[in-house]
Write a protein that holds these residues in place. Structure first.
Motif, PDB file in Angstrom:
ATOM      1  N   GLY A  41      42.963  43.934  37.763  1.00 57.37           N
ATOM      2  CA  GLY A  41      42.856  42.487  38.008  1.00 57.37           C
ATOM      3  C   GLY A  41      41.723  42.207  38.965  1.00 57.37           C
ATOM      4  N   LYS A  47      47.150  42.306  43.802  1.00 59.35           N
ATOM      5  CA  LYS A  47      47.515  43.587  43.173  1.00 59.35           C
ATOM      6  C   LYS A  47      48.373  44.455  44.085  1.00 59.35           C
ATOM      7  CE  LYS A  47      43.173  44.743  42.297  1.00 59.35           C
ATOM      8  NZ  LYS A  47      42.453  43.510  42.653  1.00 59.35           N
ATOM      9  N   ASN A 154      39.482  46.479  40.621  1.00 59.75           N
ATOM     10  CA  ASN A 154      38.962  45.250  40.012  1.00 59.75           C
ATOM     11  C   ASN A 154      37.725  45.559  39.175  1.00 59.75           C
ATOM     12  OD1 ASN A 154      37.031  45.767  41.922  1.00 59.75           O
ATOM     13  ND2 ASN A 154      37.313  43.881  43.080  1.00 59.75           N
ATOM     14  N   ASN A 180      48.372  44.585  34.358  1.00 56.61           N
ATOM     15  CA  ASN A 180      47.290  43.646  34.645  1.00 56.61           C
ATOM     16  C   ASN A 180      47.832  42.380  35.308  1.00 56.61           C
ATOM     17  OD1 ASN A 180      45.541  41.103  33.388  1.00 56.61           O
ATOM     18  ND2 ASN A 180      44.299  42.806  34.127  1.00 56.61           N
TER      19      ASN A 180
END
Length: 424
Positions: A41, A47, A154, A180
Motif C-alpha cells: 500500500g 500498514k 510501498n 493490500n
C-alpha cells in the motif's frame, strides 16, 4: 475467531470500506498460522496496523514484537542491526551485540519498507526464511531463530525485481499471503469519519472545542486526492484545530490548508501511462529529438540499401513516400533510376568527398559494406550514448554510485560492472 468489527475497535481502525474490511479479515485468518505476510500500500495508509493484528491474534502474542523501519537504517549498519555482530567485527564493534532476529526469537518481526533492503541483506533474510538460520556480522557460526516475519512496502515490487533492486525468490517467500491496504482516495466514505475522529482527539488534546466542517468543506475533503493518505489527513486536522479561532470551518478556510486543492476536481489518480509520456525536463526532450533524427537517418540508409538491391526503384519509392517527403518536404522531383540511387546516397552521406565515389558503378561488395556500416554505426551509437549517460549521471551525483544507479534505473551491481567495462 475475532470479528472484523471487534478487531477495528481494539486497534482503533476507523472506516467501513469493503477493501479495508477485506484486508483486516485476511489478517485475522492468517494470524494463527506462521506463514509470512507482505503488506502493500502507499505511504501513510496505515500498514503498521496489520502486523500488530497478526501478532496479537497469534500463538506468539506473549513473545516479543519488534518493528524495524528498513529504510531508516543506514546500509552499512543494517546487517548488524538485524543479525547482530561479534566483537571486533568492524571499527567501533567493542562488544558482541544481539540483533533483532536473536532478540525476537519466538516472536514476530515487522520489517517496514522491506523494499529498501540492500541486496546483500536480502540474501541473509532469505536464509532466515528458508531454514531459520542467520550469521552475526564477523561470525562463521550459524545461529537458529524462530521468528514470524511480516513485511510491508510501498514499492512496486515487480518493478523493483525488474530493475534488479529486489530478489524475486525473496519476494515470493515474503508474500505467501499478500494484504493490500487501499489508499485514502479510494475510501471516500471513510474520509470524513477519520477527520471527525482526529478533530475530536485534537480538541481534547489542546483543550479546545472540536472543529466542524460545513457541507461544502466536507465535499472538498472527499474530492481531494490525499497523496499523503491518512497521515496527511491527520496533519491537516491538527493544523486546522490549532490555528483556526472559528470552530466552524468553511470550504474557503479548508482550501487554504490543502496543497493544490484547486485541482481536487480532477481525477484522483493520474494514469501512470500519461505520467510516463510526459517529459520531466528539457534534456529528455532534446534526447528524443536527437533520437528521432538519428532514426530518420538510419531509415534513409536502409532505404538506400533497399534501392541498391531492388531493380524496381519506383515501387520502393512509393512504399517509402512518407520517409522521402519527411526528408525533402513537399518538393518532388523526377529522377531516373540511377539518379534516384545517387541522390538518396547523397542524403545518407552528404560529404563532398563522397560525390565522385557515388558517380562510379556500385558493386555487390559496395552493397555488402554499406549494410555492414549501418549495423556497426547503430551499435556504436548505442554504446557511446550509454557511456555518455553514465558519465553525466556520475557527475550530477558527484560520484555517488548509488544515487547514479537510481537515476539511471539500474542496480548498483550493474553500474559497477559498466564502470569497470568502460574503464570510467
Amino acid at each position: 475467531m475475532e470479528s472484523i468489527q471487534a478487531t477495528k475497535q481494539r486497534f482503533e481502525i476507523i472506516g467501513n470500506d469493503v477493501k479495508l474490511n477485506r484486508a483486516i479479515e485476511k489478517a485475522i485468518q492468517v494470524a494463527p498460522t506462521d506463514i509470512s505476510v507482505l503488506v502493500t500500500g502507499e505511504s501513510g495508509v496505515g500498514k503498521e496496523s496489520i502486523p500488530k493484528i497478526i501478532h496479537s491474534l497469534s500463538h506468539r502474542k506473549h513473545a516479543k514484537y519488534i518493528a524495524v523501519n528498513c529504510g531508516a537504517i543506514p546500509e552499512g549498519t543494517i546487517d548488524s542491526e538485524l543479525f547482530g555482530h561479534e566483537k571486533g567485527a568492524f571499527t567501533g564493534a567493542t562488544s558482541t551485540r544481539a540483533g533483532y532476529f536473536e532478540v525476537a526469537d519466538g516472536g514476530t518481526i515487522f520489517l517496514d519498507e522491506v523494499g529498501e533492503l540492500p541486496l546483500t541483506t536480502q540474501v541473509r533474510l532469505l536464509r532466515v526464511l528458508e531454514n531459520g538460520e542467520f550469521l552475526k556480522v564477523g561470525s562463521s557460526q550459524a545461529q537458529k531463530t524462530n521468528v514470524r516475519i511480516v513485511a510491508a512496502t510501498n514499492v512496486n515490487m515487480f518493478e523493483a525485481i525488474k530493475k534488479e533492486k529486489f530478489r524475486e525468490d525473496l519476494y515470493y517467500r515474503l508474500s505467501t499471503v499478500e494484504i493490500n491496504i487501499p489508499p485514502l482516495r479510494d475510501r471516500q466514505g471513510d474520509i470524513h469519519l477519520l477527520f471527525r475522529k482526529f478533530a475530536s482527539d485534537f480538541g481534547q488534546k489542546y483543550k479546545m472545542p472540536t472543529i466542524r466542517l460545513d457541507e461544502n468543506a466536507i465535499q472538498l475533503l472527499q474530492k481531494y486526492r490525499w497523496p499523503g493518505n491518512i497521515r496527511q489527513l491527520r496533519n491537516i486536522a491538527e493544523q486546522v484545530s490549532v490555528l483556526e479561532e472559528k470552530r466552524a470551518i468553511s470550504l474557503v478556510t479548508l482550501n487554504e490548508y490543502l496543497p493544490n486543492a484547486s485541482d481536487s476536481n480532477l481525477p484522483a489518480v493520474v494514469g501512470k501511462q500519461e505520467k510516463e509520456s510526459d517529459f520531466s525536463n528539457e534534456r529528455e526532450i532534446l534526447y528524443k529529438v536527437l533520437f528521432d533524427m538519428k532514426g530518420d537517418l538510419n531509415d534513409l540508409k536502409k532505404l538506400t540499401l533497399k534501392l541498391l538491391n531492388n531493380n524496381d526503384s519506383q515501387k520502393v519509392q512509393e512504399e517509402n513516400e512518407h520517409l522521402i517527403r519527411k526528408i525533402y518536404g513537399n518538393e518532388k522531383e523526377e529522377f531516373s533510376q540511377e539518379e534516384e540511387k545517387v541522390e538518396v546516397l547523397r542524403i545518407a552521406e552528404p560529404t563532398p568527398e563522397a560525390t565522385p565515389i557515388l558517380q562510379q558503378p556500385i558493386t555487390q561488395e559496395d552493397k555488402y559494406h554499406f549494410a555492414e556500416e549501418i549495423e556497426e554505426e547503430e551499435t556504436l551509437s548505442l554504446h557511446e550514448r550509454e557511456i555518455e549517460l553514465i558519465k553525466k549521471s556520475l557527475e550530477r551525483n558527484r560520484g555517488k554510485r548509488k544515487a547514479a544507479a537510481t537515476e539511471l534505473g539500474i542496480s548498483e551491481r550493474t553500474l559497477y560492472r559498466k564502470i569497470k567495462q568502460y574503464n570510467l
